[in-house]
Write a protein that holds these residues in place. Structure first.
Motif, PDB file in Angstrom:
ATOM      1  N   ARG A   1      31.648  62.907  53.506  1.00 43.94           N
ATOM      2  CA  ARG A   1      30.903  62.368  52.361  1.00 43.94           C
ATOM      3  C   ARG A   1      31.582  61.119  51.854  1.00 43.94           C
ATOM      4  N   SER A   2      30.798  60.093  51.548  1.00 43.95           N
ATOM      5  CA  SER A   2      31.325  58.838  51.022  1.00 43.95           C
ATOM      6  C   SER A   2      30.409  58.338  49.910  1.00 43.95           C
ATOM      7  N   ILE A   3      31.010  58.081  48.749  1.00 43.07           N
ATOM      8  CA  ILE A   3      30.261  57.569  47.598  1.00 43.07           C
ATOM      9  C   ILE A   3      31.062  56.435  46.980  1.00 43.07           C
ATOM     10  N   SER A   4      30.418  55.313  46.738  1.00 47.48           N
ATOM     11  CA  SER A   4      31.013  54.213  45.975  1.00 47.48           C
ATOM     12  C   SER A   4      30.066  53.885  44.845  1.00 47.48           C
TER      13      SER A   4
ATOM     14  N   ALA B   1      34.625  51.686  38.182  1.00 45.19           N
ATOM     15  CA  ALA B   1      34.328  51.783  39.606  1.00 45.19           C
ATOM     16  C   ALA B   1      35.019  53.007  40.193  1.00 45.19           C
ATOM     17  N   PHE B   2      34.311  53.710  41.063  1.00 44.25           N
ATOM     18  CA  PHE B   2      34.852  54.893  41.727  1.00 44.25           C
ATOM     19  C   PHE B   2      34.485  54.850  43.201  1.00 44.25           C
TER      20      PHE B   2
ATOM     21  N   GLY C   1      28.049  53.209  37.187  1.00 48.25           N
ATOM     22  CA  GLY C   1      26.972  54.188  37.327  1.00 48.25           C
ATOM     23  C   GLY C   1      25.962  53.889  38.413  1.00 48.25           C
ATOM     24  N   ASN C   2      26.104  52.758  39.107  1.00 52.64           N
ATOM     25  CA  ASN C   2      25.180  52.398  40.188  1.00 52.64           C
ATOM     26  C   ASN C   2      25.838  52.642  41.534  1.00 52.64           C
ATOM     27  N   ARG C   3      25.246  53.514  42.312  1.00 55.87           N
ATOM     28  CA  ARG C   3      25.790  53.817  43.641  1.00 55.87           C
ATOM     29  C   ARG C   3      25.323  52.765  44.636  1.00 55.87           C
ATOM     30  N   PHE C   4      26.299  52.229  45.382  1.00 49.26           N
ATOM     31  CA  PHE C   4      25.919  51.295  46.430  1.00 49.26           C
ATOM     32  C   PHE C   4      26.307  51.812  47.805  1.00 49.26           C
ATOM     33  N   ILE C   5      27.071  52.900  47.857  1.00 51.24           N
ATOM     34  CA  ILE C   5      27.302  53.627  49.102  1.00 51.24           C
ATOM     35  C   ILE C   5      27.060  55.094  48.794  1.00 51.24           C
ATOM     36  N   ASN C   6      26.237  55.743  49.611  1.00 54.02           N
ATOM     37  CA  ASN C   6      25.891  57.146  49.411  1.00 54.02           C
ATOM     38  C   ASN C   6      25.614  57.743  50.788  1.00 54.02           C
ATOM     39  N   ARG C   7      26.699  58.066  51.498  1.00 55.01           N
ATOM     40  CA  ARG C   7      26.569  58.525  52.890  1.00 55.01           C
ATOM     41  C   ARG C   7      26.980  59.983  53.018  1.00 55.01           C
TER      42      ARG C   7
ATOM     43  N   VAL D   1      30.573  60.754  39.551  1.00 57.84           N
ATOM     44  CA  VAL D   1      31.520  60.737  40.666  1.00 57.84           C
ATOM     45  C   VAL D   1      32.926  61.052  40.169  1.00 57.84           C
ATOM     46  N   SER D   2      33.292  60.561  38.987  1.00 61.82           N
ATOM     47  CA  SER D   2      34.632  60.828  38.448  1.00 61.82           C
ATOM     48  C   SER D   2      34.860  62.329  38.285  1.00 61.82           C
ATOM     49  N   GLU D   3      33.858  63.073  37.842  1.00 60.34           N
ATOM     50  CA  GLU D   3      33.978  64.526  37.692  1.00 60.34           C
ATOM     51  C   GLU D   3      34.177  65.195  39.046  1.00 60.34           C
ATOM     52  N   LEU D   4      33.472  64.720  40.055  1.00 56.26           N
ATOM     53  CA  LEU D   4      33.615  65.251  41.403  1.00 56.26           C
ATOM     54  C   LEU D   4      35.028  65.008  41.929  1.00 56.26           C
TER      55      LEU D   4
END
Length: 71
Positions: A15-18, A2-3, A22-28, A41-44
Motif C-alpha cells: 500500500r502506498s499513499i501520499s 504532507a504525509f 488532505g489531497n491524495r495524489f498517490i493512492n496505490r 493518513v496520519s492516524e493510519l
C-alpha cells in the motif's frame, strides 16, 4: 501538512499513499483494514507504528530509550 505512507509485507509494497493538505495524489494498492477506522493518513501511520512497537505511540514514556541498529 504532507504525509507519505508505504506499507510492505515480505519485502513487497502492499500500500502506498501520499497526501498533501488532505489531497491524495498517490493512492496505490488495496486499502488496509485499518483504513476503514481511520479517516486521515496520519492516524493510519500512528496506528501502524503502535502495531510495530506493541503499544500506542501516544503512550510511549518520554524517558524511554530507543535503540538504533545499523547493519
Amino acid at each position: 501538512m504532507a504525509f507519505n505512507f508505504c506499507y510492505y509485507e515480505n519485502g513487497l509494497l502492499r500500500r502506498s499513499i501520499s497526501e498533501i493538505d488532505g489531497n491524495r495524489f498517490i493512492n496505490r494498492g488495496k486499502p488496509l483494514e485499518e483504513e476503514a477506522i481511520h479517516n486521515e493518513v496520519s492516524e493510519l501511520i500512528f496506528d501502524k507504528i503502535g502495531t510495530l512497537l506493541g503499544q500506542k505511540f501516544w503512550d510511549i514514556d518520554f524517558e524511554s530509550k530507543a535503540f538504533r541498529y545499523n547493519m
